[in-house]
Design a protein around this motif. Structure first.
Motif, short mmCIF file in Angstrom:
data_model
loop_
_atom_site.label_atom_id
_atom_site.label_comp_id
_atom_site.label_asym_id
_atom_site.label_seq_id
_atom_site.Cartn_x
_atom_site.Cartn_y
_atom_site.Cartn_z
N UNK A 1 -15.95 11.22 8.81
CA UNK A 1 -15.92 10.86 7.16
C UNK A 1 -17.19 10.11 6.74
N UNK A 2 -17.89 10.28 5.48
CA UNK A 2 -18.88 9.34 5.12
C UNK A 2 -18.15 8.61 4.01
N UNK A 3 -18.08 7.06 4.39
CA UNK A 3 -17.65 6.23 3.54
C UNK A 3 -16.11 6.23 3.84
N UNK A 4 -15.48 5.05 3.36
CA UNK A 4 -13.96 4.70 3.51
C UNK A 4 -12.98 5.63 2.94
N UNK A 5 -13.30 6.40 1.84
CA UNK A 5 -12.47 7.25 1.19
C UNK A 5 -12.43 8.62 2.00
N UNK A 6 -13.47 9.16 2.47
CA UNK A 6 -13.47 10.24 3.33
C UNK A 6 -12.88 9.97 4.51
N UNK A 7 -13.08 8.72 5.27
CA UNK A 7 -12.29 8.37 6.21
C UNK A 7 -10.82 8.40 6.26
N UNK A 8 -10.49 7.66 5.13
CA UNK A 8 -8.98 7.68 4.88
C UNK A 8 -8.40 9.15 4.66
N UNK A 9 -9.21 9.90 4.04
CA UNK A 9 -8.74 11.24 3.86
C UNK A 9 -8.34 12.01 4.98
N UNK A 10 -9.29 11.82 6.11
CA UNK A 10 -9.19 12.61 7.45
C UNK A 10 -8.06 12.14 8.09
N UNK A 11 -7.82 10.69 8.16
CA UNK A 11 -6.67 10.01 8.59
C UNK A 11 -5.34 10.35 7.99
N UNK A 12 -5.42 10.53 6.78
CA UNK A 12 -4.09 11.25 6.01
C UNK A 12 -3.74 12.45 6.52
N UNK A 13 -4.70 13.42 6.45
CA UNK A 13 -4.37 14.82 6.99
C UNK A 13 -3.99 14.75 8.28
N UNK A 14 -4.41 13.81 9.30
CA UNK A 14 -4.02 13.99 10.69
C UNK A 14 -2.66 13.42 10.80
N UNK A 15 -2.15 12.46 9.73
CA UNK A 15 -1.00 11.79 10.17
C UNK A 15 0.28 12.30 9.03
N UNK A 16 -0.04 13.12 7.92
CA UNK A 16 1.03 13.55 7.17
C UNK A 16 0.88 14.83 7.09
N UNK A 17 2.16 15.37 6.57
CA UNK A 17 2.22 16.95 6.55
C UNK A 17 1.91 17.67 5.12
N UNK A 18 1.80 16.93 4.16
CA UNK A 18 1.34 17.34 3.00
C UNK A 18 0.45 16.06 2.41
N UNK A 19 -0.80 16.79 1.91
CA UNK A 19 -1.84 15.80 1.72
C UNK A 19 -2.74 16.32 0.14
N UNK A 20 -2.90 15.36 -0.53
CA UNK A 20 -3.49 15.33 -1.88
C UNK A 20 -4.77 15.02 -1.83
N UNK A 21 -6.02 15.72 -2.18
CA UNK A 21 -7.15 15.06 -2.35
C UNK A 21 -7.70 15.29 -3.51
N UNK A 22 -7.88 14.09 -4.38
CA UNK A 22 -8.25 14.34 -6.03
C UNK A 22 -9.51 13.64 -6.12
#
Length: 331
Positions: A118-139
């Protein structure tokens, strides 16, 4: 500062240990992602390392519970998912601890062209969320990597055999243009709407491998309407351009999720092509599902745009205009 703890699972039973750990330690890797810890073992002697003592203690309790269960039943990925969910519900404050611990881990995805981070904090957070949650929203706005990163995580899950197939979905809504009656068979008619997903796959896997996986139906690309009535087990499902779903379509899609599956929903609420009187299913979902355990939301901003720098300035200009219009009210 990281905390680690060593413990032994008794009695020493190789078959029981293999049942708990899963093929190639897949169950342990899943627990690591969900709880935000690192697990190492030599036989029945385990070491758990995490951000703090509470997180490490939670992981030990879960491993001991799973080891007990492994004596009496065959554990598969579905069973691990169910126990992780039940364990989180039974442990006060578990969700917050897991989220905080997981934030310290950086997700790296191996794709055809190399390793993707991930480039930057939000992209890293997004990848972490996808790895640890079953349903993920990227808006968020165009160019922030929402779809590209979701496809990368899907390809990684497929390569690691965490899922059996990847399903990429888009609502077939015309973006302002009247395309009329498109020629060709059904695939050719919907392909123009799904082309961005093909482009991301080609970059991740190469054209020839994508063609083979499409032919075997390991990768499926389909319009949203085709999801009705299906239950999607052991799949990584991406709904792209979700701002163009209705409330009913969004609810239908979210209720397709089966065991061992991950869903990622991406969209930009400023680029809705629905009729003016129709509320976007994406907007509705962000209002209804905020705070629901197991569902993550990552909101991108113009500063997260990774395309040409001018794209971020264009996004800012439109946001400023919309803010002025909202402040001035109807003419």
């Amino acid at each position: 500062m990281q905390t680690q703890h060593d413990f032994t699972l008794e009695p020493d039973d190789i078959e029981r240990l293999a049942n708990m750990s899963g093929p190639f330690d897949a169950h342990l890797r899943l627990i690591e992602l969900r709880l935000g810890v690192e697990i190492a073992n030599r036989g029945n002697v385990f070491r758990v390392e995490g951000r703090n003592a509470d997180v490490v203690a939670r992981a030990e309790r879960l491993l001991r519970q799973l080891y007990d269960d492994a004596a009496g039943e065959a554990l598969d990925e579905h069973a691990i998912h169910l126990r992780l969910g039940a364990f989180a519900d039974a442990d006060d404050g578990a969700s917050a601890a897991s989220s905080n611990a997981h934030a310290s881990q950086e997700i790296a995805v191996r794709v055809k062209r190399g390793t993707l981070r991930g480039r930057g904090a939000n992209q890293q957070k997004y990848l972490q969320a996808i790895a640890s949650h079953d349903i993920n929203f990227g808006v968020g706005p165009a160019g922030t990597g929402k779809t590209f990163l979701a496809v990368a995580m899907a390809v990684d899950a497929l390569n690691q055999s965490r899922v059996q197939r990847v399903i990429l979905v888009r609502p077939a809504v015309e973006a302002g243009e009247k395309l009329g009656f498109l020629p060709g068979d059904l695939t050719q008619k919907v392909d123009p709407y799904l082309r961005p997903l093909y482009d991301a796959l080609y970059e991740m896997l190469g054209v020839e491998k994508v063609a083979r996986l499409l032919e075997k139906n390991v990768i499926e690309i389909a319009p949203l309407a085709y999801m009705r009535g299906r239950t999607l087990n052991d799949a990584f499902v991406i709904l792209d351009e979700a701002q163009n779903t209705t409330i009913e379509q969004m609810k239908m899609f979210l209720t397709r999720l089966g065991f061992g599956s991950t869903a990622v929903i991406t969209g930009d609420m400023t680029q809705t092509d629905l009729p003016k009187h129709v509320k976007s299913g994406l907007r509705d979902a962000t209002e209804v599902l905020r705070g629901v355990d197991g569902v993550s939301f990552t909101f991108f901003e113009s500063r997260d745009v990774v395309r040409h720098p001018l794209v971020a300035r264009i996004v800012n200009a439109y946001e400023a205009r919309d803010a002025r219009d909202a402040a001035s009210g109807p003419a």
